[in-house]
Write a protein that holds these residues in place. Structure first.
Motif: not given
Ligand SMILES: *Cc1c(COP(=O)(O)O)cnc(C)c1O
Length: 221
Positions: A161, A164, A200, A204
């Motif tokens: 994370n 991100r 991730t 994204e």
């Protein structure tokens, strides 16, 4: 332990079809790279020209080879460029010009990714996000280099994370540059995410992830 081929097949099955899995093959044995391609990998990444020169002849299979390492001016020679179908680590006009000059002599155009330093870390490669559009516009004026996408690493984080925000900003930049419609520029590839962070990255908007350790079990610090 799962073989390279098993791992590739599982990843190809579990990854959305619009995402290309690159095998980041630094430190991998030629047989491992061959096994990855035989199992369905179509893009091989290499960080060093010397390693590509040693390994590529042992992988006589259809695949694109992309340079993903630190690009040094004196390495930009015809013999080195011949080993690659694309360069993902262009972060200055000077490097792009040098590639352009060599590719003009070879009568070919080199697809390049502009590397973005999404963490704005001074010691790291890549153009800062706020300077990326200007660099893409400058590179677009060269005749033997074609911008086809962006690449980023992101600062080493302690969890998937943590990457991100950096991936999200790079994705915004990618969409922005694509909307500009700069002649000669195609934003086709957004290369971000490694073994630690690829899920991730896909969330994204990555269209290419670069996997080393997960495929080859290689560890590097
Ligand atoms: C090594 C490397 C990767 C792959 O990293 P892993 O953690 O081994 O998956 C991706 N991108 C670049 C530029 C690399 O040097």
């Amino acid at each position: 332990m799962a073989t390279v081929g098993d791992t590739v097949k599982r990843l190809l099955r579990d990854t959305p079809a619009h995402v290309t899995i690159m095998a980041a093959a630094k430190g991998a044995a030629p047989e491992q790279v061959r096994e990855a391609v035989e199992a369905g990998i179509g893009v091989i990444g290499q960080n060093y020209f010397s390693e590509a020169r040693r390994v590529r002849p042992h992988v006589p299979l259809p695949a694109e080879w992309h340079f993903i390492g630190r690009l040094r001016p004196h390495d930009i020679r015809v013999g080195n460029l011949r080993l690659f179908e694309a360069i993902q680590s262009i972060d200055s006009l000077d490097l792009a010009r040098r590639v352009d000059a060599k590719c003009a002599a070879m009568d070919r155009a080199m697809p390049v990714f502009v590397e973005v330093n999404s963490g704005r870390e001074p010691q790291k490669a890549g153009v800062y996000p706020e300077a990326a559009e200007a660099l893409v516009r400058e590179i677009a004026t060269l005749s033997h280099v074609r911008v086809v996408g962006l690449m980023t690493m992101g600062p080493i984080g302690d969890s998937p994370n943590s990457y991100r925000p950096f991936f999200a900003e790079t994705r915004q930049l990618y969409s922005h540059i694509r909307r500009l419609g700069i002649p000669g520029v195609t934003m086709r590839h957004l290369s971000m995410g490694t073994s630690e962070s690829y899920e991730t990255a896909i969330e994204e908007g990555a269209t290419m992830v670069r996997l080393g350790a997960t495929l080859f079990g290689t560890h590097h610090g």
